[in-house]
Design an enzyme around this catalytic site. Structure first.
Site, short mmCIF file in Angstrom:
data_model
loop_
_atom_site.label_atom_id
_atom_site.label_comp_id
_atom_site.label_asym_id
_atom_site.label_seq_id
_atom_site.Cartn_x
_atom_site.Cartn_y
_atom_site.Cartn_z
N ARG A 1 39.09 47.89 49.66
CA ARG A 1 39.26 49.33 49.83
C ARG A 1 37.96 50.06 49.55
O ARG A 1 37.25 49.76 48.59
CB ARG A 1 40.38 49.85 48.90
CG ARG A 1 41.76 49.64 49.48
CD ARG A 1 42.85 50.34 48.69
NE ARG A 1 43.17 49.61 47.48
CZ ARG A 1 42.86 50.01 46.25
NH1 ARG A 1 42.23 51.16 46.07
NH2 ARG A 1 43.19 49.30 45.21
N LYS B 1 48.28 51.98 51.63
CA LYS B 1 47.76 52.88 50.61
C LYS B 1 47.54 54.31 51.12
O LYS B 1 47.39 55.24 50.34
CB LYS B 1 46.47 52.30 50.01
CG LYS B 1 46.72 51.01 49.23
CD LYS B 1 47.90 51.16 48.30
CE LYS B 1 48.04 50.13 47.21
NZ LYS B 1 48.09 48.74 47.58
N HIS C 1 52.83 52.66 42.27
CA HIS C 1 52.15 51.42 42.67
C HIS C 1 52.80 50.29 41.87
O HIS C 1 52.21 49.74 40.96
CB HIS C 1 50.66 51.58 42.32
CG HIS C 1 49.77 50.54 42.91
ND1 HIS C 1 48.51 50.26 42.42
CD2 HIS C 1 49.92 49.70 43.97
CE1 HIS C 1 47.94 49.33 43.14
NE2 HIS C 1 48.78 48.96 44.08
N SER D 1 45.17 46.79 41.08
CA SER D 1 45.02 45.75 42.10
C SER D 1 44.36 44.51 41.50
O SER D 1 43.40 44.63 40.74
CB SER D 1 44.16 46.29 43.23
OG SER D 1 44.67 47.53 43.64
N CYS E 1 45.57 42.39 39.30
CA CYS E 1 45.77 42.22 37.85
C CYS E 1 47.14 41.63 37.53
O CYS E 1 47.68 41.85 36.45
CB CYS E 1 45.60 43.55 37.14
SG CYS E 1 43.91 44.14 37.17
N THR F 1 51.68 40.94 41.76
CA THR F 1 52.47 40.05 42.62
C THR F 1 52.96 38.85 41.82
O THR F 1 54.12 38.45 41.93
CB THR F 1 51.64 39.60 43.84
OG1 THR F 1 51.18 40.77 44.52
CG2 THR F 1 52.45 38.75 44.78
N SER F 2 52.10 38.28 40.99
CA SER F 2 52.54 37.07 40.29
C SER F 2 53.63 37.38 39.27
O SER F 2 54.49 36.53 39.01
CB SER F 2 51.35 36.33 39.67
OG SER F 2 50.70 37.17 38.77
N ALA G 1 40.39 37.75 49.71
CA ALA G 1 41.04 37.21 50.92
C ALA G 1 42.56 37.27 50.73
O ALA G 1 43.05 37.18 49.60
CB ALA G 1 40.60 35.77 51.15
N ARG G 2 43.30 37.41 51.83
CA ARG G 2 44.74 37.72 51.70
C ARG G 2 45.61 36.96 52.69
O ARG G 2 45.11 36.40 53.67
CB ARG G 2 44.93 39.22 51.94
CG ARG G 2 44.10 40.08 50.96
CD ARG G 2 44.89 41.14 50.33
NE ARG G 2 44.19 41.79 49.23
CZ ARG G 2 44.82 42.42 48.25
NH1 ARG G 2 46.12 42.44 48.20
NH2 ARG G 2 44.14 43.01 47.28
C1 SPV Z 1 45.69 46.81 46.37
O1 SPV Z 1 44.46 46.75 46.42
O2 SPV Z 1 46.30 47.41 45.46
C2 SPV Z 1 46.50 46.15 47.40
C3 SPV Z 1 45.85 45.72 48.60
O3 SPV Z 1 47.68 46.08 47.25
S1 SPV Z 1 45.31 47.06 49.54
O4 SPV Z 1 46.02 47.04 50.80
O5 SPV Z 1 43.89 46.90 49.74
O6 SPV Z 1 45.58 48.29 48.83
MN MN Z 2 48.35 47.47 45.63
#
Ligand code: SPV
Ligand code: MN
Length: 622
Positions: free
Chosen positions: A82, A225, A244, A267, A269, A272-273, A383-384
């Protein structure tokens, strides 16, 4: 310009079938500004969605990988995260959002970005796509219109969001929707050429965002976002919350219940896990809308239906569900990993990574350096992978419920190496709001710029705030009053270190979550400390044994939960300085700051030292 002049009959029909003049006007306006060679309107039909998927491969934005349904997309070398610097909130009345949030005079911003957009789609195809933020047919639903010349962006959105052509029909002509106009601009080897003209401008006044000369999804995908920023404004005006946050169900062993938590983490941190911990059922991993339900309970939905997740460190051991999903046939987009012979490779996948292949820098061989002399990693740290949640084994069956799921706890996480203890329950709702808005966290590869810099990140939303911090805090304080069924608020920190080593293992977060679950049901006692209620050793020991078959030592507990008073006091001094520069911060916040510091100072005096062990608080009856 009439629609028929720029679109064939079939597409005009699809657009007109919506019966929405606002939509037609937007398409006309941006067709005339961006000047695409062709316009395609997409409905919710499988045929249309497949068209977008096919186009992203046909036009070279994605390439097929060895496993059926898998594709690879690369973003440019300087477009891997971002771009906060070029993201601006356009405001006409000089309102400041927060000291560190970019705002720009609206007319100036519009003139600049519309100037860049003039003719930007020449020779290209503009896709007109309809989605729904949140479940369809629900109080939570927000229809969203996306115009883009990137099939990759549209393809990502059909994975990540519910399609919403039908939802637009239900609008019956109203303008109550968000819209996003995106262009990749000129491409060179399928990546953006004019990075210097990358702009992401948020026009709150018209619920729209313009984003140009970028591909990285955090910048380009309108519904992620960019919509989060618009929805924060809307929620704060309408007395609900846009956060968020993940949404996930906890299932304690031997008890016939599921307890839903939502959690905000900056982000990269652990959001997701945490959502995906073994034993959980997952609803969402990134963005939640939260409203008050008919019985006074808080209810949350996932705004999305997919995951755009960080692939680094995803392996069979740590993240079995995701690993299995991204290594078996299904629709999945990989971005910015290393590809060799049609196979994706990434850092931390626990397999040997080839010494050569194609990555975000082009042809890559081990040791390759960029122009600045930095060694290029095989896959980018940010990377995603992009997949649908309902294909995961641990998907929660209530993910699409129009009323959302009831929420029992909010979690605020951060990444700090020396202050915040692994888990604590706040002393009250306002104390919890205070804890959430005072989170500090080290920056990560999810945003462009330096990593590892400790920054203030209130509720992990600092990058996305579109209302003044004071308004945002007040909304949270008020939300606590609207709900009749109380929610407990917890803080977490997975990143405490001692001599450079993490004090906790990757799966310890599962235990913190289970402890929070027990607290919500009043099934364990806790120790009161100046920063909140913390777990008792015996309870954690039992949870570690039951769930991880691990003997948790008192020594580890003491290291992890020792309260470093001076570190906390220093943190709250930093926080005080930051908030003093903000405007109209509510008195409740200052009261809690004062009380927080008083409690920490009192403990310092009472114990006559800097670091206090949990057992000392327990026996002193603090
Ligand atoms: C984040 O950076 O919080 C994400 C990925 O979830 S992004 O789409 O880049 O915002
Ligand atoms: Mn995010």
């Amino acid at each position: 310009m009439a629609l028929k002049d720029i679109m064939d009959e079939k597409n005009v029909e699809k657009l007109e079938a919506l019966g929405n003049k606002h939509v037609e006007k937007i398409v006309e306006e941006f067709a005339s500004i961006c000047k695409p060679a062709k316009i395609t309107v997409l409905t919710d039909s499988q045929e249309d969605i497949d068209y977008v998927k096919g186009l992203s491969v046909e036009n070279g934005e994605e390439s097929k990988l060895g496993i059926d349904g898998h594709t690879i997309h690369f973003d440019g070398y300087f477009d891997q995260a971002r771009d906060k610097g070029n993201t601006q909130i356009l405001l006409s009345d000089g309102v400041k959002v927060a000291k560190n949030i970019n705002t720009m005079e609206r007319e100036t911003g519009l003139k600049e970005v519309l100037g860049i957009m003039d003719g930007i789609m020449e020779g290209k195809e503009m896709l007109v796509c309809f989605f729904c933020l949140g479940p369809t047919n629900s109080e939570f639903s927000i229809p969203a219109l996306q115009l883009t010349d990137s099939a990759y962006v549209a393809h990502s959105e059909y994975i990540l969001y519910r399609s919403g052509y039908g939802q637009f029909k239900k609008l019956e002509g109203s303008d109550k929707f968000f819209h996003f106009v995106h262009s990749v601009g000129e491409l060179e080897n399928n990546v953006c050429k004019n990075i210097d003209k990358r702009r992401i401008y948020i026009d709150l006044m018209h619920n729209r965002v313009f984003t140009v000369n970028n591909q990285y999804a955090g910048n380009s995908v309108g519904l992620k976002k960019l919509a989060l920023r618009l929805a924060i404004k809307k929620a704060n005006e309408e007395n609900w919350l846009t956060e968020h946050m993940f949404v996930s169900g906890i299932h304690p062993k031997g008890k016939d219940r599921v307890t839903y938590f939502t959690g905000a983490f900056p982000s990269a941190c652990g959001k997701t896990s945490t959502a995906m911990l073994p034993g959980n059922t997952v609803i969402g991993d990134d963005i939640a809308y939260i409203r008050v339900g008919s019985e006074g309970e808080a209810r949350a939905v996932n705004v999305e239906q997919g995951i755009f997740g960080i692939i680094r460190d995803i392996n069979a051991k740590g993240d079995p569900y995701i690993f299995s999903a991204i290594t078996s046939p299904r629709e999945a987009i990989f971005s910015n990993v290393l590809v060799k012979d049609g196979k994706p490779h990434w850092l931390g996948m626990n397999e040997e990574i080839p010494k050569a292949g194609i990555n975000h820098s082009g042809e890559w061989t081990e040791g390759k350096k960029d122009e600045a002399g930095n060694e290029i990693t095989p896959s980018h740290k940010n990377a995603r992978y992009t997949i649908r949640i309902n294909e995961l084994e641990n998907a929660d069956p209530h993910a699409d419920d129009s009323k959302g799921v009831p929420v029992s706890g909010f979690i605020y996480g951060g990444r700090d190496s020396n202050t915040t203890i692994p888990v604590a329950e706040s002393l009250s709702w306002p104390h919890g709001v205070f804890i959430g808005v005072t989170i500090e966290s080290e920056t990560t590869a999810a945003t462009l710029g330096a990593e590892g810099k400790l920054v203030h990140n209130p509720m992990s939303n600092i990058d996305f705030l579109t209302v003044p911090l004071s308004t945002y805090i007040n909304s949270h304080l008020r939300f606590g009053e609207y709900i009749d069924k109380p929610i407990k608020i917890f803080s977490t920190n997975y990143f405490l270190k001692e001599e450079g080593e993490y004090l906790n293992g990757m799966l310890d977060k599962k235990i913190w979550l289970l402890w929070m679950e027990l607290r919500v049901h009043n099934e364990v006692e806790a120790i009161e400390t100046p920063v909140g209620w913390i777990p008792k050793y015996a309870d954690l020991k039992e949870l570690f044994k039951t769930y991880l078959d691990k003997d948790y030592s008192e020594e580890d507990y003491n290291k992890q939960f020792a309260l470093r008073l001076s570190k906390y006091l220093a943190k709250f001094d930093r926080i005080e300085a930051i908030f003093k520069e903000e405007q109209d911060i509510p008195q409740v916040f200052w009261d809690h700051l004062e009380q927080q510091k008083e409690r920490l100072n009192a403990a310092k005096e009472q114990f006559g030292k800097e670091v206090i062990l949990p057992s000392e608080f327990e026996t002193s009856g603090q």
